[in-house]
Design an enzyme around this catalytic site. Structure first.
Site, PDB file in Angstrom:
ATOM      1  CE1 TYR A  49      -3.880   2.286   0.726  1.00 26.05           C
ATOM      2  CE2 TYR A  49      -2.517   3.163   2.492  1.00 26.05           C
ATOM      3  CZ  TYR A  49      -3.633   3.250   1.683  1.00 26.05           C
ATOM      4  OH  TYR A  49      -4.502   4.297   1.844  1.00 26.05           O
ATOM      5  CE  LYS A  95      -3.785   4.925  -1.628  1.00 24.97           C
ATOM      6  NZ  LYS A  95      -4.839   5.362  -2.587  1.00 24.97           N
TER       7      LYS A  95
END
Length: 305
Positions: A158, A162
């Site tokens: 993640y 991002k």
């Protein structure tokens, strides 16, 4: 004071069946935009559309999992078929597969990268092609995270995705500038299904569900609030009022809005003729390494009772 008016504009919001994505779609519709709602669950997507239309907005649902070029083309085509054009893309769709590095499987990694990073890429590419063909500019609003800005324990996949999304915004703002297409990353912090699993936030989110307001130390100090608090940034960035805003990473949550810095050199040292391992070891702790950067999302500062 100008009013944000997106009448005549058309938006696609990925992952907008619930949570932050739904708040973004509702805010765009409230400002006058027609919205393509996207989710992998047909019932959830249909309910989101119903919520928007019952409030006087215009929306349709496209049920597809983002990540592939085919899914991106479907979303853009649906906007054009239903409303004749595409002006705004919000890449919100995402999943979590949290594990520490040594326990994370290839599937855990690939699933998150496919949805967040590749999904943002494929959707943005399809949208950019359409917007450039229209020749009237547009807005790409990419959804980042504090984890991508600072890292977060147990979120290899993640955090990497991002961080890549923030890099997309910087790169695409240069590539699409001549076409009048702005590209920004937003960094929202809100009470969602994800954050309510964090023990320090859980009691306050539960109280909020029971009608109690979040305390100021969260809304102001931590910039933590509701999805609706974060949603205001999206219509602004899609509007003429933000026509000169591009290539930025902008945080929002609670009562707080903030501009994130881009990575940059903060300290340097020099050695005539270049460095050796030995001279680096001798100089590191008294020069560039004297004050190392921190990592991770800072823990909330809970006031003492």
């Amino acid at each position: 004071m100008s009013t944000i008016d997106l009448t005549g504009k058309v938006a696609v919001v990925t992952g907008s069946g619930r949570g932050l994505g739904l708040a973004y779609a509702q805010a765009l519709a409230a400002a006058g935009a027609s919205v393509v709602v996207n989710d992998v669950d047909e019932a959830v997507a249909d309910q989101a559309v119903k919520t928007i239309t019952e409030a006087g907005g215009t929306a349709v649902a496209e049920v597809v999992a983002v990540g592939t070029s085919e899914a991106a083309d479907r979303l853009v085509s649906r906007a054009v078929e239903e409303f004749g054009r595409l002006d705004i893309l919000v890449t919100n769709a995402g999943i979590l597969r949290d594990k520490v590095l040594w326990k994370m499987s290839d599937d855990d990694f690939d699933a998150v990268i496919t949805t967040h990073l590749k999904g943002t890429f494929t959707c943005a590419r399809a949208a950019a092609i359409r917007m450039r063909e229209q020749g009237e500019g547009g807005s790409l609003i990419l959804v980042g995270s504090p984890a991508g800005q600072r890292g977060n324990f147990g979120q290899t996949n993640y955090s990497a995705a991002k961080a890549g999304i923030a890099a997309f915004a910087r790169t695409w703002s240069m590539e699409l500038g001549r076409a009048g297409i702005t590209v920004n990353a937003i960094v929202p912090v809100a009470a969602t299904a994800m954050t309510e699993t964090i023990p320090v936030f859980a009691p306050y989110i539960e109280a909020m569900k029971n009608g109690e307001p979040l305390p100021d130390f969260l809304r102001k100090g931590e910039g933590f609030g509701t999805p609706e608090d974060c949603a205001a940034l999206v219509p602004f960035l899609a509007s003429e009022a933000a026509r000169g805003v591009t290539g930025q990473a902008i945080g929002i949550g609670g009562d707080k809005v903030a501009l994130w810095s881009h990575p940059q050199e903060i300290k340097a040292a020099y050695a005539d003729g270049g460095w050796t391992p030995e001279t680096l070891a001798a100089a590191w702790h008294t020069s560039v390494g004297a004050e190392p950067e921190t990592v991770g999302v800072p823990a909330p500062k809970i006031p003492e009772a």
